[in-house]
Design an enzyme around this catalytic site. Sequence first.
Site, short mmCIF file in Angstrom:
data_model
loop_
_atom_site.label_atom_id
_atom_site.label_comp_id
_atom_site.label_asym_id
_atom_site.label_seq_id
_atom_site.Cartn_x
_atom_site.Cartn_y
_atom_site.Cartn_z
N GLU A 1 -96.40 50.57 4.85
CA GLU A 1 -96.58 49.35 5.65
C GLU A 1 -95.42 48.37 5.43
O GLU A 1 -94.91 47.77 6.37
CB GLU A 1 -97.90 48.65 5.27
N HIS B 1 -99.05 60.39 23.69
CA HIS B 1 -99.95 59.23 23.93
C HIS B 1 -100.98 59.10 22.82
O HIS B 1 -102.07 58.58 23.04
CB HIS B 1 -100.66 59.35 25.29
N SER C 1 -107.24 47.39 -3.77
CA SER C 1 -107.63 46.06 -3.29
C SER C 1 -108.21 45.27 -4.45
O SER C 1 -108.83 45.84 -5.35
CB SER C 1 -108.68 46.22 -2.19
N LYS D 1 -110.69 51.00 -2.17
CA LYS D 1 -109.50 51.02 -1.32
C LYS D 1 -108.30 51.72 -1.95
O LYS D 1 -108.04 51.59 -3.13
CB LYS D 1 -109.09 49.58 -0.96
#
Length: 460
Positions: free
Chosen positions: A291, A157, A278, A284
């Site tokens: 992804e 979980h 970024s 970043k």
Amino acid sequence: MTDKLWGGRFTQKAAQWVDQFGASIGFDQQMAQEDLEGSLAHVAMLGQQGIIPAADAATITAGLHQLQTKLAAGELHFTVANEDIHLNMEKLLTDLIGPVAGKLHTARSRNDQVATDFHLWLKHRLPELLTALTDLQTVLVEKAEAHAGTLMPGYTHLQHAQPITYGHYLMAYFEMFQRDYERFSFNQRHTDMLPLGAAALAGTTFPIDREFVAAQLGFDSLYHNSLDAVSDRDFALEFLSNAAILMQHLSRLAEELILWCTYEFNYIEMADSFATGSSIMPQKKNADFAELTRGKTGRVYGALMGLLTTMKSLPLAYNKDMQEDKEPVFDAYTTVLGSVHIFTGMLESLTVHAQKMHDATVNDFSNATELADYLATKGVPFRQAHAIVGELVLKGLQTHTALQDMPLADLQAAAPQIEADVYAELAPEAAVNRRTSLGGTAVANVQREVSRAKAIIADR
Ligand code: ARG
């Protein structure tokens, strides 16, 4: 009659945009090599069987070889006017050797031709995917060996559950990719089948030799029903289904890696070469490739659902709907192969913050099961032990005290069976190393599984 190769019974020409809609040359030119290969085997058989004169077979063979050379040199030009790869090739061959080219299509239909090309296309490409999977599994095994003793929290979980090792975690993915490997290996069996010789749907009146063609093309077996031969796309569906399951595995792994490189987790760091920055935020470092793989999973699922839906309710035998079979397979192949390569490089190059992983296992009450097991071995019924430890955890949460930091007197007040030896058992290392049941996370187990995995890979 129109100028189409099949134009005998037609008097009206279609508009260019109608031709465009019906054409597949935009994508089936990816099977150009396979189309020539199939034609070479077919014409060799026609000549050998005396279905066409040997001299004509030789002329056609020479013409096809010339087309192969031109194709390799990028000198073949295809047009929508010639619809698909099969008619384009026939037209190019006719331009090269004249009307004798028309004999090539004896005892053949585009229906068995396209099925043959498509089988060959996948048959030629599955080995590269299997090799890529082996590379990915090899990296997983190497890293699992190096990290057989690297402690980290195991989750259920997404909550800390029990400590495990990073090596054990990686080996879970080894197992998934092993099943993927086995599925794609099996996929070879239904791909490695020759449809050619089924002709349009019913077989042919010519004395063809299908075994000869199968041997020429290196096919393992051949279809035994002509209707099935031209209308079966199971091999493509199996490929897409395998690809979808593989992407599911990569996507789950991607999700964890993305999470783990966040500021909050900081368990790992991507190599610069597998991350992006970024354009506005200078600090970043994004796990873009993980992804993107997670995102591409949707596209592969889409390919599977698309082809399943296309094939649904199609009456036997060939229907033009089936021209929709190729793009999803071509696209999914590129996607899965690219994704597997990306993950191989990414896992190989990422930095593991072992201390951070270890620290996350210390004050998180993930040793609560250890204490309950300890009590159970001292004769306390497990249900009761569970309740006792639950109360201790509650107290610990309220006083910000981990179980291993509680004084022995407090522990004994909760359960008199507890003795000083309990502290050794509450360490995460101990929790891991006591899990020696087959498939458990103990370091020695992981090392054993690594050896087994190495043997599996070496056996290929
Ligand atoms: N381009 C077609 C396809 O991809 C080839 C087979 C065409 N056969 C036919 N009878 N129209 O399916």
